[in-house]
Design a protein around this motif. Structure first.
Motif, PDB file in Angstrom:
ATOM      1  N   TYR A  39      79.708 -10.995  35.790  1.00  0.00           N
ATOM      2  CA  TYR A  39      78.370 -10.858  36.432  1.00  0.00           C
ATOM      3  C   TYR A  39      77.794 -12.449  36.452  1.00  0.00           C
ATOM      4  O   TYR A  39      77.212 -13.110  37.330  1.00  0.00           O
ATOM      5  CB  TYR A  39      77.113  -9.993  36.044  1.00  0.00           C
ATOM      6  CG  TYR A  39      75.966 -10.078  36.446  1.00  0.00           C
ATOM      7  CD1 TYR A  39      74.916 -10.655  35.940  1.00  0.00           C
ATOM      8  CD2 TYR A  39      75.592  -9.396  37.804  1.00  0.00           C
ATOM      9  CE1 TYR A  39      73.588 -10.813  36.423  1.00  0.00           C
ATOM     10  CE2 TYR A  39      74.425  -9.464  38.288  1.00  0.00           C
ATOM     11  CZ  TYR A  39      73.331 -10.332  37.753  1.00  0.00           C
ATOM     12  OH  TYR A  39      72.176 -10.591  38.158  1.00  0.00           O
ATOM     13  N   ASP A  43      76.903 -14.838  39.071  1.00  0.00           N
ATOM     14  CA  ASP A  43      75.508 -14.936  39.597  1.00  0.00           C
ATOM     15  C   ASP A  43      74.910 -16.460  39.383  1.00  0.00           C
ATOM     16  O   ASP A  43      73.960 -16.848  40.203  1.00  0.00           O
ATOM     17  CB  ASP A  43      74.621 -13.977  38.513  1.00  0.00           C
ATOM     18  CG  ASP A  43      73.046 -13.673  39.445  1.00  0.00           C
ATOM     19  OD1 ASP A  43      72.218 -13.687  38.901  1.00  0.00           O
ATOM     20  OD2 ASP A  43      73.301 -13.303  40.510  1.00  0.00           O
ATOM     21  N   TYR A  46      75.656 -17.636  42.640  1.00  0.00           N
ATOM     22  CA  TYR A  46      74.963 -17.095  43.508  1.00  0.00           C
ATOM     23  C   TYR A  46      73.762 -17.871  43.617  1.00  0.00           C
ATOM     24  O   TYR A  46      73.095 -18.079  44.810  1.00  0.00           O
ATOM     25  CB  TYR A  46      74.893 -15.619  43.449  1.00  0.00           C
ATOM     26  CG  TYR A  46      73.907 -14.955  44.263  1.00  0.00           C
ATOM     27  CD1 TYR A  46      72.583 -14.771  43.755  1.00  0.00           C
ATOM     28  CD2 TYR A  46      74.171 -14.467  45.503  1.00  0.00           C
ATOM     29  CE1 TYR A  46      71.545 -14.089  44.620  1.00  0.00           C
ATOM     30  CE2 TYR A  46      73.218 -13.696  46.451  1.00  0.00           C
ATOM     31  CZ  TYR A  46      71.915 -13.638  45.714  1.00  0.00           C
ATOM     32  OH  TYR A  46      70.964 -13.043  46.557  1.00  0.00           O
ATOM     33  N   LEU A  47      72.829 -17.892  42.654  1.00  0.00           N
ATOM     34  CA  LEU A  47      71.512 -18.405  42.443  1.00  0.00           C
ATOM     35  C   LEU A  47      71.601 -20.087  42.993  1.00  0.00           C
ATOM     36  O   LEU A  47      70.530 -20.345  43.570  1.00  0.00           O
ATOM     37  CB  LEU A  47      70.887 -18.289  41.149  1.00  0.00           C
ATOM     38  CG  LEU A  47      70.598 -16.695  40.555  1.00  0.00           C
ATOM     39  CD1 LEU A  47      70.157 -16.726  39.232  1.00  0.00           C
ATOM     40  CD2 LEU A  47      69.604 -16.215  41.462  1.00  0.00           C
ATOM     41  N   GLU A  81      64.640 -17.410  36.607  1.00  0.00           N
ATOM     42  CA  GLU A  81      65.808 -16.331  36.325  1.00  0.00           C
ATOM     43  C   GLU A  81      66.595 -16.894  34.966  1.00  0.00           C
ATOM     44  O   GLU A  81      67.526 -15.940  34.583  1.00  0.00           O
ATOM     45  CB  GLU A  81      66.577 -16.170  37.649  1.00  0.00           C
ATOM     46  CG  GLU A  81      65.952 -15.486  38.645  1.00  0.00           C
ATOM     47  CD  GLU A  81      66.627 -14.455  39.341  1.00  0.00           C
ATOM     48  OE1 GLU A  81      66.322 -14.505  40.799  1.00  0.00           O
ATOM     49  OE2 GLU A  81      67.420 -13.669  38.859  1.00  0.00           O
ATOM     50  N   TYR A 112      78.601 -12.132  50.349  1.00  0.00           N
ATOM     51  CA  TYR A 112      77.154 -11.835  50.316  1.00  0.00           C
ATOM     52  C   TYR A 112      76.441 -13.387  50.683  1.00  0.00           C
ATOM     53  O   TYR A 112      75.688 -13.564  51.425  1.00  0.00           O
ATOM     54  CB  TYR A 112      76.753 -11.433  48.850  1.00  0.00           C
ATOM     55  CG  TYR A 112      75.192 -11.128  48.680  1.00  0.00           C
ATOM     56  CD1 TYR A 112      74.744 -10.906  47.394  1.00  0.00           C
ATOM     57  CD2 TYR A 112      74.308 -11.276  49.651  1.00  0.00           C
ATOM     58  CE1 TYR A 112      73.280 -10.437  47.250  1.00  0.00           C
ATOM     59  CE2 TYR A 112      73.023 -11.051  49.755  1.00  0.00           C
ATOM     60  CZ  TYR A 112      72.507 -10.585  48.337  1.00  0.00           C
ATOM     61  OH  TYR A 112      71.371 -10.173  48.399  1.00  0.00           O
ATOM     62  N   CYS A 136      67.337  -9.563  47.640  1.00  0.00           N
ATOM     63  CA  CYS A 136      67.735 -10.139  45.912  1.00  0.00           C
ATOM     64  C   CYS A 136      66.524  -9.806  45.264  1.00  0.00           C
ATOM     65  O   CYS A 136      66.712  -9.365  44.162  1.00  0.00           O
ATOM     66  CB  CYS A 136      68.095 -11.503  46.465  1.00  0.00           C
ATOM     67  SG  CYS A 136      67.909 -12.508  44.852  1.00  0.00           S
ATOM     68  N   TYR A 140      66.110  -5.903  42.930  1.00  0.00           N
ATOM     69  CA  TYR A 140      66.200  -5.882  41.383  1.00  0.00           C
ATOM     70  C   TYR A 140      64.766  -5.731  40.941  1.00  0.00           C
ATOM     71  O   TYR A 140      64.753  -4.784  39.935  1.00  0.00           O
ATOM     72  CB  TYR A 140      66.386  -7.533  41.047  1.00  0.00           C
ATOM     73  CG  TYR A 140      67.800  -7.892  40.876  1.00  0.00           C
ATOM     74  CD1 TYR A 140      68.714  -7.529  42.001  1.00  0.00           C
ATOM     75  CD2 TYR A 140      68.234  -8.396  39.640  1.00  0.00           C
ATOM     76  CE1 TYR A 140      69.991  -7.943  41.616  1.00  0.00           C
ATOM     77  CE2 TYR A 140      69.531  -8.709  39.614  1.00  0.00           C
ATOM     78  CZ  TYR A 140      70.394  -8.645  40.283  1.00  0.00           C
ATOM     79  OH  TYR A 140      71.686  -8.790  40.304  1.00  0.00           O
ATOM     80  N   TYR A 166      62.669  -8.440  35.304  1.00  0.00           N
ATOM     81  CA  TYR A 166      62.809  -7.913  36.983  1.00  0.00           C
ATOM     82  C   TYR A 166      61.764  -7.009  37.407  1.00  0.00           C
ATOM     83  O   TYR A 166      61.252  -6.768  38.494  1.00  0.00           O
ATOM     84  CB  TYR A 166      64.031  -7.300  37.349  1.00  0.00           C
ATOM     85  CG  TYR A 166      65.217  -8.962  37.413  1.00  0.00           C
ATOM     86  CD1 TYR A 166      66.082  -8.765  36.384  1.00  0.00           C
ATOM     87  CD2 TYR A 166      65.114 -10.020  38.335  1.00  0.00           C
ATOM     88  CE1 TYR A 166      67.057  -9.958  36.320  1.00  0.00           C
ATOM     89  CE2 TYR A 166      65.757 -10.897  38.246  1.00  0.00           C
ATOM     90  CZ  TYR A 166      66.850 -10.883  37.331  1.00  0.00           C
ATOM     91  OH  TYR A 166      67.711 -11.988  37.471  1.00  0.00           O
ATOM     92  N   MET A 170      58.637 -10.280  39.770  1.00  0.00           N
ATOM     93  CA  MET A 170      59.302 -10.417  41.409  1.00  0.00           C
ATOM     94  C   MET A 170      57.997 -10.280  42.544  1.00  0.00           C
ATOM     95  O   MET A 170      58.495 -10.380  43.547  1.00  0.00           O
ATOM     96  CB  MET A 170      60.203  -9.584  41.517  1.00  0.00           C
ATOM     97  CG  MET A 170      61.441  -9.762  40.570  1.00  0.00           C
ATOM     98  SD  MET A 170      62.055 -11.281  40.091  1.00  0.00           S
ATOM     99  CE  MET A 170      63.451 -11.453  41.329  1.00  0.00           C
ATOM    100  N   GLU A 206      74.179  -6.339  47.534  1.00  0.00           N
ATOM    101  CA  GLU A 206      73.670  -6.230  45.994  1.00  0.00           C
ATOM    102  C   GLU A 206      74.605  -4.994  45.461  1.00  0.00           C
ATOM    103  O   GLU A 206      74.794  -5.373  44.270  1.00  0.00           O
ATOM    104  CB  GLU A 206      72.146  -5.885  46.072  1.00  0.00           C
ATOM    105  CG  GLU A 206      71.099  -6.868  46.520  1.00  0.00           C
ATOM    106  CD  GLU A 206      71.132  -8.060  45.652  1.00  0.00           C
ATOM    107  OE1 GLU A 206      71.700  -8.078  44.536  1.00  0.00           O
ATOM    108  OE2 GLU A 206      70.743  -9.172  45.875  1.00  0.00           O
ATOM    109  N   PHE A 209      77.997  -6.365  44.597  1.00  0.00           N
ATOM    110  CA  PHE A 209      77.952  -7.432  43.683  1.00  0.00           C
ATOM    111  C   PHE A 209      77.928  -6.782  42.349  1.00  0.00           C
ATOM    112  O   PHE A 209      78.519  -7.167  41.592  1.00  0.00           O
ATOM    113  CB  PHE A 209      76.491  -8.192  43.943  1.00  0.00           C
ATOM    114  CG  PHE A 209      76.640  -9.514  43.215  1.00  0.00           C
ATOM    115  CD1 PHE A 209      76.497  -9.759  41.762  1.00  0.00           C
ATOM    116  CD2 PHE A 209      76.630 -10.664  43.894  1.00  0.00           C
ATOM    117  CE1 PHE A 209      76.379 -11.002  41.252  1.00  0.00           C
ATOM    118  CE2 PHE A 209      76.818 -11.839  43.374  1.00  0.00           C
ATOM    119  CZ  PHE A 209      76.687 -12.261  41.847  1.00  0.00           C
TER     120      PHE A 209
HETATM  121  C1  LIG Z   1      73.291 -11.142  43.311  1.00  0.00           C
HETATM  122  C2  LIG Z   1      71.727 -11.251  42.965  1.00  0.00           C
HETATM  123  N1  LIG Z   1      70.710 -10.329  43.577  1.00  0.00           N
HETATM  124  C3  LIG Z   1      69.677 -10.414  43.229  1.00  0.00           C
HETATM  125  C4  LIG Z   1      69.162 -11.445  42.014  1.00  0.00           C
HETATM  126  C5  LIG Z   1      67.718 -11.435  41.584  1.00  0.00           C
HETATM  127  N2  LIG Z   1      66.900 -12.554  41.988  1.00  0.00           N
HETATM  128  C6  LIG Z   1      70.002 -12.085  41.148  1.00  0.00           C
HETATM  129  N3  LIG Z   1      70.018 -12.495  40.199  1.00  0.00           N
HETATM  130  N4  LIG Z   1      71.464 -11.973  41.726  1.00  0.00           N
END
Ligand SMILES: Cc1ncc(CN)c(N)n1
Length: 226
Positions: A39, A43, A46-47, A81, A112, A136, A140, A166, A170, A206, A209
């Motif tokens: 993850y 992630d 992704y971020l 984050e 995604y 996103c 969360y 989270y 948010m 999501e 993921f």
């Molecule tokens: C895949 C994903 N989606 C949402 C979040 C929360 N911002 C995250 N950290 N990563």
């Protein structure tokens, strides 16, 4: 409002995620550490892309207020984050930089990210991309809210701070994103359906993921991926 319809549409997916292996594993505290590592590897990438997409939206908008919001959100993605990621890295007992150095765009994360980029390139109005980005923070916050409502995490629970982050931090992100989507949709007719579908698809992204991490999903080990 359109975003009320979007969040209602996504409720079944919220429960599918909440009751899934990854979130339930975090709640129990017994999640496979390799899934947490997977993850984090996905992630972190992704971020970074999420922040770049904010930057691309800055180039597409005229209002100074919007630019300030988008810049603030880039800051939040990079700084805010990282605390959530540090909690996960500490729980698996591995230095964060070591975890993410071997990260790649695993299949579901890749899909995604490209869903969001497609909207940046294919659509002029930033509401199309924001509709793809909104799940996103929204998903969360919703998942963390359910976890905090339904569990009394011990002080030393390894993932308590992840849920608390989270659940608490948010609202500003979600609120402004939803306001922009609702305002822009007032001036649209049939394109509202595209905004709604973009949100729904990202809510499902999501889910995919989290399932990707739970199953440690990878590309087939053939050809250049062997
Ligand atoms: C895949 C994903 N989606 C949402 C979040 C929360 N911002 C995250 N950290 N990563």
């Amino acid at each position: 409002m359109l975003t009320d319809k979007m969040t209602t549409d996504a409720e079944p997916i919220i429960y599918e995620i909440y009751n899934g292996d990854f979130i339930q594993g975090l709640i129990r505290g017994d999640i496979d550490r390799d899934s947490v590592i997977h993850y984090l590897q996905a992630d972190a990438l992704y971020l970074d892309e999420f922040a770049k997409i904010y930057a691309m939206l800055i180039a597409k908008t005229g209002s100074r207020e919007m630019i300030k919001y988008l810049l603030g959100q880039m800051e939040f993605v990079f700084d805010g984050e990282s605390g959530a990621h540090d909690t996960l890295a500490q729980a698996v007992g591995m230095p964060y930089e070591e975890i993410i150095e071997s990260g790649e765009w695993f299949p579901s994360a890749d899909h995604y990210i490209k869903h969001m980029y497609y909207n940046v390139y294919a659509r002029g109005n930033i509401a199309f991309t924001l509709s793809a980005m909104a799940p996103c923070p929204y998903v969360y916050r919703r998942i963390a809210g359910l976890a905090m409502e339904n569990n009394d995490f011990e002080e030393d629970h390894p993932y308590r701070e992840w849920f608390e982050f989270y659940n608490n931090d948010m609202d500003a992100t979600v609120g402004v994103m939803f306001d922009i989507i609702d305002n822009e949709s007032q001036m649209m007719t049939e394109e509202v359906a595209v905004l709604r579908k973009n949100f729904m698809e990202s809510a499902e992204h999501e889910l995919r993921f989290f399932n990707m991490a739970a199953t440690k999903e990878r590309w087939m080990e053939v050809g250049v991926n062997a």
